[in-house]
Design an enzyme around this catalytic site. Structure first.
Site, mmCIF file in Angstrom:
data_model
loop_
_atom_site.group_PDB
_atom_site.id
_atom_site.type_symbol
_atom_site.label_atom_id
_atom_site.label_comp_id
_atom_site.label_asym_id
_atom_site.label_seq_id
_atom_site.Cartn_x
_atom_site.Cartn_y
_atom_site.Cartn_z
ATOM 1 N N LYS A 126 40.171 60.067 22.735
ATOM 2 C CA LYS A 126 41.599 60.234 22.482
ATOM 3 C C LYS A 126 41.802 61.208 21.320
ATOM 4 O O LYS A 126 41.142 61.094 20.282
ATOM 5 C CB LYS A 126 42.208 58.873 22.164
ATOM 6 C CG LYS A 126 43.710 58.836 22.025
ATOM 7 C CD LYS A 126 44.163 57.403 21.834
ATOM 8 C CE LYS A 126 45.672 57.303 21.686
ATOM 9 N NZ LYS A 126 46.099 55.891 21.526
ATOM 10 N N SER A 201 49.549 54.369 24.316
ATOM 11 C CA SER A 201 49.448 55.760 23.915
ATOM 12 C C SER A 201 48.143 56.433 24.352
ATOM 13 O O SER A 201 47.958 57.631 24.104
ATOM 14 C CB SER A 201 49.572 55.877 22.388
ATOM 15 O OG SER A 201 48.548 55.162 21.733
ATOM 16 N N SER A 225 48.026 49.872 23.277
ATOM 17 C CA SER A 225 47.843 51.286 23.627
ATOM 18 C C SER A 225 46.650 51.570 24.514
ATOM 19 O O SER A 225 46.566 52.629 25.124
ATOM 20 C CB SER A 225 47.716 52.132 22.350
ATOM 21 O OG SER A 225 48.896 52.074 21.609
#
Length: 529
Positions: A126, A201, A225
């Site tokens: 990420k 996210s 997330s």
């Protein structure tokens, strides 16, 4: 939060939907339906556990695996928009070096398995986690960008464990949304239906892993997330127990001493058997110790679930297909019903705890010269005039923090602190060292882009477990009537992550696990003539 305020908040969400839903329909309608290319290489459908074993024994070359994933990334990313920056050439060079070292036989297979458990296996990260030399803006639009000068601790561990990093993936601005879009990279789309959100996210990771463009990925989780995107794309997303993985080296950062109790890098995998392998590769040597390889019999685990809907009295009803999937899982494990009444405070305790953390980096953070990036009033005006460089969640975090820190009475905060501790005790007493809790991830499967804005309270299904510090994972258990994945949340006591992994593997066995998203039919040989 009184019942009157709860009704008011429910009404506000309903009213907000009058604006959100039409906008969502408009945005989604502009996205052309398109299917992914078919998977061409069989290397893309081998679990990391098997792949790592075959690489270190010389049955498969790491270079061949990395090239296969690089090619797949290049095929699907124009469709999904999940990659922020790649390092494909460096990854291929690293794979070649790994293959050469294996041929030399400098280490035994046992040594490689022990010291570098994911040797030669591709890993995606990420973008909010620092990877040296790579973009690390956290989805924020910055004039000169931001390049990581050092690896975050979890990335250091991935490299030490032999993982080959392919790229950094998309995230919402400063990871402050449960959908993945920003003004730098744009919207990341769901492989099962491009008009649906991939969640957030960690949406970039989810899109790549589900589309077979990545195998295992490092995510983050402060309020679901990792779990929500995994649920929306039919893979496995795990939030480890606090401090099993180092929480540092992330953008946004936080100086609050309780940061690591809420926030942690997470693990996302296409195959359940890879979860303990990835967490082992991520584990902080100085962090909380957990038994990842502890033998566990499913018959020795105690299973619990809650019959009533909604943890806070504010959430939307669970979709019938998700209800049916939950019931099927409950019946499969012969789980016992158990009501935790204090879950009614899930939203209250989670929001107040998270918004009161000190020195979380936002667009309002004071810079080295003592000046804030911007002010709340200025940014609100800019956003309403369409001139802001930031997205709505980043703009609204300032006013929300201001309200919680200045207008909620201390007596109320003390009450919520007490409820947090009591809720933690409720769960730890229930689960002990041999119990798991079966729970929804979210009331619905993947919705249209931007619809999260009238469903914000529904995230309390996930973020409550960050607030009380329990490990939790989203596990794929099938598809709904629209052929969208359904995830079920499995929660365990502190440090009992191995129970979740065992249950995840059983759910994969029972329900089939990951399902390839819709793809174009493969071309026959005479079709190319």
């Amino acid at each position: 939060m009184s019942w009157a305020i709860r009704r008011l908040l429910r009404g506000a969400m309903h009213l907000f939907s009058w604006f959100v839903v039409p906008y969502s329909l408009l945005v989604s309608s502009r996205i052309r339906h398109k299917r992914l290319p078919p998977i061409e290489s069989p290397l893309l459908q081998i679990p990391a556990v098997t792949l790592a074993a075959k690489i270190r024994t010389g049955q498969i070359k790491s270079e061949d695996v990395i090239r296969a994933y690089v090619e797949r990334c290049r095929q699907v990313n124009p469709i999904l928009n999940a990659i922020v920056q790649d390092r494909f050439e460096q990854a291929i060079a690293e794979a070649k070096q790994i293959d050469e070292e294996i041929v030399k036989g400098l280490r035994s297979e046992e040594e490689m398995a022990r010291d570098t458990p994911i040797l030669g296996v591709p890993v995606t990260i990420k973008e909010s986690l620092a990877v040296k030399g790579m973009s690390n803006t956290g989805g924020r639009k910055l004039k000169n960008g931001r390049i990581a000068q050092h690896d975050s601790p979890v990335v250091e561990q991935i490299k030490k464990s032999g993982g080959v990093i392919l790229l950094v993936s998309n995230t919402p601005e400063l990871c402050m949304c449960w959908e993945t879009y920003n003004k730098c990279t744009g919207i990341t789309k769901n492989p099962y239906n491009l008009q649906r959100t991939v969640g957030g996210s960690s949406g970039g990771e989810a899109a790549l892993i589900s589309s077979a463009a990545s195998l295992i990925g490092v995510t983050t989780d402060i309020a679901g997330s990792s779990r929500l995107p995994a649920s929306f794309v039919g893979v496995f997303g795990h939030k480890p127990s606090p401090f099993v993985v180092s929480p540092y080296g992330h953008n946004p950062s936080c100086e609050d001493e309780s940061w690591g109790n809420f926030f942690t890098p997470g693990a996302m995998c296409r195959y359940a058997e890879d979860l303990p392998l990835l967490v082992k590769a991520m584990q902080d040597p100085q962090g909380t110790k957990i038994s990842l390889d502890k033998p566990t019999n499913l018959s020795d685990i105690k299973y619990y679930y809650m019959e009533n809907d909604g943890p806070s009295g504010l959430t939307q009803p669970i979709q019938p297909d998700i209800q049916a999937a939950l019931l099927s899982v409950v019946n499969h494990f012969n789980a016992k019903p158990f009501t935790i009444k204090r879950l009614i405070w899930a939203l209250d305790v989670s929001i107040c705890k998270m918004l009161r953390m000190k020195n979380v980096e936002t667009i309002y953070t004071v810079q080295k010269d003592g000046q804030p990036n911007t002010t709340i009033g200025k940014e609100l005006v800019k956003y309403m005039c369409g001139c802001s460089d930031s997205d709505l969640p980043s703009v609204m975090i300032g006013p929300m923090q201001h309200i919680v820190n200045n207008y909620i009475p201390q007596s109320r905060l003390d009450f919520l602190n007490e409820q947090t501790e009591l809720l933690r005790k409720d769960f730890t007493d229930l689960l002990g060292t041999d119990g798991v809790f079966i729970y929804p991830v979210f009331p619905n499967t993947a919705h249209r882009h931007f619809e999260i804005y009238h469903k914000l309270v529904d995230t309390s299904y996930m973020m409550v477990f960050n607030t009380i510090g329990l490990p939790a994972a989203s596990c794929m258990v099938g598809l709904d009537r629209d052929k969208l994945p359904i995830g079920v949340q499995i929660v365990a006591g502190p440090g009992q992550d191995h129970l979740i992994f065992e249950v995840a593997k059983e759910l994969e066995r029972k329900y089939g696990g990951w399902v390839l998203p819709p793809s174009e039919p493969a071309l026959k040989s005479n079709d190319t003539k």
